[in-house]
Structure formats: C-alpha cells, structure tokens
Design a protein around this motif. Structure first.
Motif, PDB file in Angstrom:
ATOM      1  N   SER A 171     -53.445  25.718   3.477  1.00  0.00           N
ATOM      2  CA  SER A 171     -54.652  25.725   2.225  1.00  0.00           C
ATOM      3  C   SER A 171     -55.752  26.297   2.205  1.00  0.00           C
ATOM      4  CB  SER A 171     -54.855  24.137   2.010  1.00  0.00           C
ATOM      5  OG  SER A 171     -56.273  23.692   3.357  1.00  0.00           O
TER       6      SER A 171
ATOM      7  N   TYR B  78     -62.364  22.711  -4.774  1.00  0.00           N
ATOM      8  CA  TYR B  78     -61.361  21.572  -5.125  1.00  0.00           C
ATOM      9  C   TYR B  78     -60.727  21.915  -6.074  1.00  0.00           C
ATOM     10  CZ  TYR B  78     -62.478  17.393  -6.355  1.00  0.00           C
ATOM     11  OH  TYR B  78     -62.698  15.707  -7.128  1.00  0.00           O
TER      12      TYR B  78
ATOM     13  N   ASN C  26     -56.859  23.661  -7.215  1.00  0.00           N
ATOM     14  CA  ASN C  26     -55.898  22.601  -7.126  1.00  0.00           C
ATOM     15  C   ASN C  26     -55.302  23.187  -8.739  1.00  0.00           C
ATOM     16  OD1 ASN C  26     -55.845  20.421  -5.486  1.00  0.00           O
ATOM     17  ND2 ASN C  26     -57.119  19.534  -6.022  1.00  0.00           N
TER      18      ASN C  26
ATOM     19  N   TYR D  42     -51.796  24.450  -7.860  1.00  0.00           N
ATOM     20  CA  TYR D  42     -50.209  23.483  -8.889  1.00  0.00           C
ATOM     21  C   TYR D  42     -49.887  24.828  -9.867  1.00  0.00           C
ATOM     22  CZ  TYR D  42     -51.692  19.322  -6.210  1.00  0.00           C
ATOM     23  OH  TYR D  42     -51.571  18.935  -4.972  1.00  0.00           O
TER      24      TYR D  42
ATOM     25  N   PHE E 248     -54.628  13.928  -7.906  1.00  0.00           N
ATOM     26  CA  PHE E 248     -55.158  14.976  -6.524  1.00  0.00           C
ATOM     27  C   PHE E 248     -57.070  13.602  -7.243  1.00  0.00           C
ATOM     28  CE2 PHE E 248     -57.507  16.230  -3.690  1.00  0.00           C
ATOM     29  CZ  PHE E 248     -56.582  16.950  -2.789  1.00  0.00           C
TER      30      PHE E 248
ATOM     31  N   LEU F  95     -54.350  14.718   4.792  1.00  0.00           N
ATOM     32  CA  LEU F  95     -53.927  15.605   4.568  1.00  0.00           C
ATOM     33  C   LEU F  95     -54.888  15.496   3.264  1.00  0.00           C
ATOM     34  CD1 LEU F  95     -50.470  15.796   4.308  1.00  0.00           C
ATOM     35  CD2 LEU F  95     -51.905  17.539   5.633  1.00  0.00           C
ATOM     36  N   SER F  96     -55.649  14.798   2.850  1.00  0.00           N
ATOM     37  CA  SER F  96     -56.507  14.235   1.932  1.00  0.00           C
ATOM     38  C   SER F  96     -57.944  15.254   1.858  1.00  0.00           C
ATOM     39  CB  SER F  96     -56.844  12.658   1.234  1.00  0.00           C
ATOM     40  OG  SER F  96     -57.462  12.281   2.200  1.00  0.00           O
TER      41      SER F  96
ATOM     42  N   ILE G  33     -57.902  18.469   3.086  1.00  0.00           N
ATOM     43  CA  ILE G  33     -57.703  19.315   2.007  1.00  0.00           C
ATOM     44  C   ILE G  33     -58.992  19.952   1.018  1.00  0.00           C
ATOM     45  CG2 ILE G  33     -56.408  20.828   0.433  1.00  0.00           C
ATOM     46  CD1 ILE G  33     -54.163  19.934   2.206  1.00  0.00           C
TER      47      ILE G  33
ATOM     48  N   ALA H 129     -50.635  10.170  -0.802  1.00  0.00           N
ATOM     49  CA  ALA H 129     -50.171  11.421  -0.635  1.00  0.00           C
ATOM     50  C   ALA H 129     -48.601  12.187  -0.263  1.00  0.00           C
ATOM     51  CB  ALA H 129     -51.462  12.127   0.562  1.00  0.00           C
TER      52      ALA H 129
ATOM     53  N   ILE I  14     -49.249  15.893  -2.678  1.00  0.00           N
ATOM     54  CA  ILE I  14     -49.586  16.433  -1.551  1.00  0.00           C
ATOM     55  C   ILE I  14     -48.419  17.667  -0.487  1.00  0.00           C
ATOM     56  CG2 ILE I  14     -51.417  17.547   0.471  1.00  0.00           C
ATOM     57  CD1 ILE I  14     -53.413  15.948  -0.406  1.00  0.00           C
TER      58      ILE I  14
ATOM     59  N   TYR J 152     -46.665  20.987  -1.236  1.00  0.00           N
ATOM     60  CA  TYR J 152     -47.062  22.254  -1.201  1.00  0.00           C
ATOM     61  C   TYR J 152     -45.400  21.857  -0.195  1.00  0.00           C
ATOM     62  CZ  TYR J 152     -52.104  21.746  -0.881  1.00  0.00           C
ATOM     63  OH  TYR J 152     -53.445  21.518  -1.189  1.00  0.00           O
TER      64      TYR J 152
END
Length: 396
Positions: free
Chosen positions: A63, A75, A79, A83, A94, A206-207, A209, A360, A364, A368
C-alpha cells in the motif's frame, strides 16, 4: 552522500515506528490483545506473532509503495486510485469499515482505562469508565493539540516503560515460562485454531492502511516502502514476542485467563510489584487516553467538517475557540464509546476486533490479493503502457 543516506535511514525508521505506535495502544499495553489472540492458543504463541506481522508487512509495504508511486497521500484519493473503476463501491465500503474502527478503537481505550482504574482502586467498572470518559471528553475538547505534541514522547515513554516492566519479569520468571511451555505442549492445542486467530489479528490491523498512506510521501522512492516495513516487522515482532514471554510467566495461574488486564496481573505477581504496578498502570491509562483522544478528535473533525476555507486571520482565531457543534459532537462520540465500552475489554478485543477483521476481508484482503495478482505487484501496468506506446509509435 552520508548525510543523504542518514536522512533516508531516519525516514525509513520513522515510518516503521509509525506502524508500531499505531499498532500499539491500550489493548496492546494491557496485554489483553496478545493474551486473547496468541497466548491462550498454546505453544504456537511463540511463532504466530511473527506470521501475523509478516502478513501485515506484505500488505502495508504494498500500500505504501502504491501511494508513493502514484502520489496519492490521503486515504480517499488513495482508495480511488487503488480500486480504480470499482472505487465507487469499495471506497465507500472502506469508509464504513473506517467508521467502525473509529467507534471500536476508542471504546477499547475507554474499557482499558476503566478496567485498569477498577483493578487499582476497587471501584466499579461502570464508574471507572465514566471517570475515564469525562477526562477523555475534556482533553478531546481542549487538549488535542497538546496530546499531538507529546504523542511521540509519550510513545517512547510507554515503550521504555514496557521494557522496564517486562524484561525483569521475563528474567525472573524463566522457570514459569518453561513450565508454561511444557503445559502448552501437553495440551496439544490445534495449530489451525492458533493460525486462524493470528490471521484475524493481522486482518483487523489492515484497516490501519488508512492511517499509513499519508506517510508514503516522505519516501525518496517507492521501493523504500518495503525497507521501512521490514524494519517495522522487526520492531513489532520483537515487542509482541516480549509480551508473549512476559504473559507466559502467569499462564499456569488459574486466575490468569480471567484477567482483563493481564500485564497488570503479571506485574502484581512478579518482581518489583510495589514500583512497577503504579508505573505500568499509569502508562496503560495514558496510552489508552491518548488513543481515545486522537480518535474522538478525528471523528469530531469528520462530523464538523467546514464547508468553506477560513481566511488566515479566522484560522488563527479559530484555534482558540471551540464551537457548540464540536462540543456536542465530542459528547456524542464519548457517550457512544462509553456505551460500547460496557461490553467489557475482553469482549471488545475478542469479538469487536474479530468483527472488524471479517469486514476487512471483502474490503481489503480479497481486493488487494486480486490487485497483486492482476498487476503483478503493480508492475504490469507499466509494461502495458510501454507496449501501448510502442504500438502507437509503430502505427504512426
């Protein structure tokens, strides 16, 4: 040359510590996270923290590299770029995930501070979380700038405090650690359960990020992301294993599994209890309060987002004023967090964090993985562009 190299190394280490200080909070300091997701699953707790952090390292490095390469440092922009054509769906999903984190994380901080205060004073947990909540509300309204200024110093103090608390207890409690390892081995707890728990732990992380991508701007080149996160892997893994070993000193105690603040229980039954008990209690409460204040302040900013840019003079004046809307928003956030905190620290860490992990996975984890495969770790696009450009030139 050396000066430039030193500066680059400082940046890499600095971003690595951003990961640690974000990962590190009241749940970590209290020992509740580490006990709940690792120690209670037996002997596998000695290797699972490394696997979880390796998992996080891959995703965080990817990321940050993407953010630096494509120069998207907030962010939402990140994103939208990541995406691509699916951004209208996944960027908004998200946002939902991020709001859940912003509700649960400060509630865990409320619960951590309340549980620690209750253990120290013997006062009811409800009253303790209420007192912590009042303090957080006041600081969130009037002292957010102060908390931000001392955040780095506070993080260093907490890390040093943990080293002071854990290392002597690990050394003195080595026979208990050996006994715990033997007991864990004899129990034959399933490897699969331990691996799944570590997977959930890594997935709810992971959140973060959303917090990290802004720091990619400081890298000289995209590949610095991998180097920085490799350093972060070492720091986070070593600290987690240290906490695991410390908590193993109380593993065979029948009361250990019921403790909402395992670190405090370890200190009270370890060396230097008279000195270390107030020290670790203060550090846990400070860590919890600083986390909650930053989270509440961030939510207030989202709720009270101004529609117009203030002029320079107004901005300067605005720094020293708190509007009624901001007070109401902070009060609403604190009341919501206070209510969520009544589920209890262990319930929040074991259930609410797992819920965030499940959210997540589709938002995510899966996108990913697909992105990594489809773009060959964000290298395929460059080759395709080169091919298209060559085709266009030959066509002309």
């Amino acid at each position: 040359m050396n000066e430039k190299k030193n500066r680059s190394g400082t940046i890499l280490l600095g971003v690595a510590f951003v990961w640690f200080t974000t990962h590190f909070g009241g749940g970590f300091a209290s020992g509740a996270q580490i006990y709940s997701y690792y120690v209670r699953y037996g002997i596998w707790c000695l290797i699972m923290p490394a696997l979880a952090m390796l998992y996080n390292t891959v995703f965080f490095a990817y990321s940050l590299r993407f953010a630096r390469k494509h120069e998207v440092y907030d962010y939402r922009s990140y994103n939208n770029a990541f995406y691509g054509k699916f951004a209208p769906v996944f960027s908004n999903l998200f946002e939902v995930l991020y709001i859940c984190v912003m509700c649960v994380a400060p509630a865990v901080a409320f619960a951590t501070g309340g549980a620690t205060l209750a253990a120290l004073t013997g006062l009811p947990y409800l009253l303790c979380t209420f007192l912590i909540g009042i303090f957080i509300f006041i600081v969130a309204i009037f002292g957010t700038d102060l908390v931000r200024r001392v955040a780095s110093v506070l993080s260093v103090c907490i890390i040093v405090g943990l080293l002071i608390v854990y290392i002597p207890n690990i050394i003195a409690g080595f026979p208990q650690i050996t006994a715990a390892a033997q007991s864990m081995t004899d129990q034959h707890l399933p490897f699969g359960d331990a691996l799944y728990s570590a997977f959930l732990y890594g997935t709810f992380q992971l959140s973060n990020i959303a917090v990290f991508v802004q720091h990619a701007k400081s890298f000289e080149k995209p590949d610095d992301a991998a180097k920085s996160m490799a350093l972060g892997f070492v720091v986070n893994t070593l600290m987690m294993v240290m906490v695991v070993l410390g908590l193993m000193t109380i593993y065979t105690d029948p009361e250990a599994a019921e403790q909402s603040i395992p670190t405090l229980f370890m200190v009270q039954n370890g060396v230097g209890a008279s000195f270390m008990t107030p020290l670790i209690s203060l550090l846990i409460i400070l860590g919890a309060v600083s986390t909650a204040v930053n989270m509440v302040a961030a939510m207030v900013k989202r709720i009270c987002k101004e529609t117009k840019e203030l002029q320079a003079g107004q901005k300067e004046k605005r720094r020293f004023q708190v509007t009624g809307k901001e007070i109401a928003a902070a009060l609403l956030c604190c009341l919501a967090d206070f209510g969520i905190a009544q589920f209890g620290l262990l319930t929040l860490i074991q259930k609410a964090y797992s819920m965030i992990a499940y959210l997540a996975i589709p938002v995510i984890l899966i996108p990913y993985l697909i992105h990594m495969i489809a773009t060959r770790f964000d290298t395929r696009t460059r080759r395709q562009d080169a091919g298209q450009n060559a085709g266009n030139r030959s066509g002309k």
